[in-house]
Design a protein around this motif. Sequence first.
Motif, PDB file in Angstrom:
ATOM      1  N   ARG A  60      -3.397  29.521  -3.112  1.00  0.00           N
ATOM      2  CA  ARG A  60      -4.205  29.688  -4.329  1.00  0.00           C
ATOM      3  C   ARG A  60      -5.709  29.711  -4.065  1.00  0.00           C
ATOM      4  N   GLU A  61      -6.109  29.324  -2.861  1.00  0.00           N
ATOM      5  CA  GLU A  61      -7.529  29.198  -2.549  1.00  0.00           C
ATOM      6  C   GLU A  61      -8.273  30.503  -2.805  1.00  0.00           C
ATOM      7  N   GLY A  62      -9.425  30.380  -3.410  1.00  0.00           N
ATOM      8  CA  GLY A  62     -10.252  31.545  -3.680  1.00  0.00           C
ATOM      9  C   GLY A  62      -9.845  32.301  -4.932  1.00  0.00           C
ATOM     10  N   ARG A  63      -8.818  31.810  -5.584  1.00  0.00           N
ATOM     11  CA  ARG A  63      -8.345  32.467  -6.801  1.00  0.00           C
ATOM     12  C   ARG A  63      -8.759  31.636  -8.000  1.00  0.00           C
ATOM     13  N   SER A  64      -9.243  32.278  -9.011  1.00  0.00           N
ATOM     14  CA  SER A  64      -9.653  31.594 -10.227  1.00  0.00           C
ATOM     15  C   SER A  64      -8.476  30.866 -10.851  1.00  0.00           C
ATOM     16  N   GLY A  65      -8.729  29.664 -11.347  1.00  0.00           N
ATOM     17  CA  GLY A  65      -7.688  28.916 -12.057  1.00  0.00           C
ATOM     18  C   GLY A  65      -7.189  29.676 -13.273  1.00  0.00           C
ATOM     19  N   ILE A  66      -8.077  30.402 -13.907  1.00  0.00           N
ATOM     20  CA  ILE A  66      -7.693  31.211 -15.078  1.00  0.00           C
ATOM     21  C   ILE A  66      -6.757  32.332 -14.644  1.00  0.00           C
ATOM     22  N   ALA A  67      -7.072  32.996 -13.526  1.00  0.00           N
ATOM     23  CA  ALA A  67      -6.206  34.070 -13.021  1.00  0.00           C
ATOM     24  C   ALA A  67      -4.854  33.503 -12.588  1.00  0.00           C
ATOM     25  N   GLU A  68      -4.862  32.305 -11.961  1.00  0.00           N
ATOM     26  CA  GLU A  68      -3.615  31.682 -11.519  1.00  0.00           C
ATOM     27  C   GLU A  68      -2.716  31.385 -12.721  1.00  0.00           C
ATOM     28  N   LYS A  69      -3.288  30.828 -13.773  1.00  0.00           N
ATOM     29  CA  LYS A  69      -2.509  30.531 -14.998  1.00  0.00           C
ATOM     30  C   LYS A  69      -1.943  31.812 -15.593  1.00  0.00           C
ATOM     31  N   ALA A  70      -2.753  32.859 -15.653  1.00  0.00           N
ATOM     32  CA  ALA A  70      -2.317  34.132 -16.225  1.00  0.00           C
ATOM     33  C   ALA A  70      -1.159  34.729 -15.423  1.00  0.00           C
TER      34      ALA A  70
ATOM     35  N   ALA B 155       0.302  24.068   1.570  1.00  0.00           N
ATOM     36  CA  ALA B 155       0.474  25.516   1.751  1.00  0.00           C
ATOM     37  C   ALA B 155       0.317  26.242   0.413  1.00  0.00           C
ATOM     38  N   GLU B 156       0.850  25.654  -0.644  1.00  0.00           N
ATOM     39  CA  GLU B 156       0.702  26.261  -1.972  1.00  0.00           C
ATOM     40  C   GLU B 156      -0.756  26.238  -2.419  1.00  0.00           C
ATOM     41  N   LEU B 157      -1.459  25.147  -2.150  1.00  0.00           N
ATOM     42  CA  LEU B 157      -2.884  25.087  -2.488  1.00  0.00           C
ATOM     43  C   LEU B 157      -3.674  26.124  -1.688  1.00  0.00           C
ATOM     44  N   ALA B 158      -3.321  26.292  -0.419  1.00  0.00           N
ATOM     45  CA  ALA B 158      -3.996  27.296   0.421  1.00  0.00           C
ATOM     46  C   ALA B 158      -3.733  28.703  -0.111  1.00  0.00           C
TER      47      ALA B 158
END
Length: 104
Positions: A89-99, A84-87
Amino acid sequence: MSLKALSDTILARRGADPETSWTAKLLAKGPEKCAEKFGEEAIEAVIEAVKGDRERLTSEAADALYHLLVMCAARNVSLDDIEAELARREGRSGIAEKAARKGS
């Protein structure tokens, strides 16, 4: 074996006899021991990745995935929770997620 089947097996062994099940034995030792074992297996996977031995890395990665799921089960975090957590985050840039995490 799929991750779902592995996760289901881990959950099924929760109440098993620690003398007959490695999973039950780990879970009986508590979340801290499960986390320690996952850390050991993760380090072993990193070592094999650096060495470049594909076969050994595959084996250690399988061990790490198993111990990750055991550690999570010890804290009542299911594979469904992780998916569910991966879902989310889906479609979101890893860079944006880290930020986004830095702001919390």
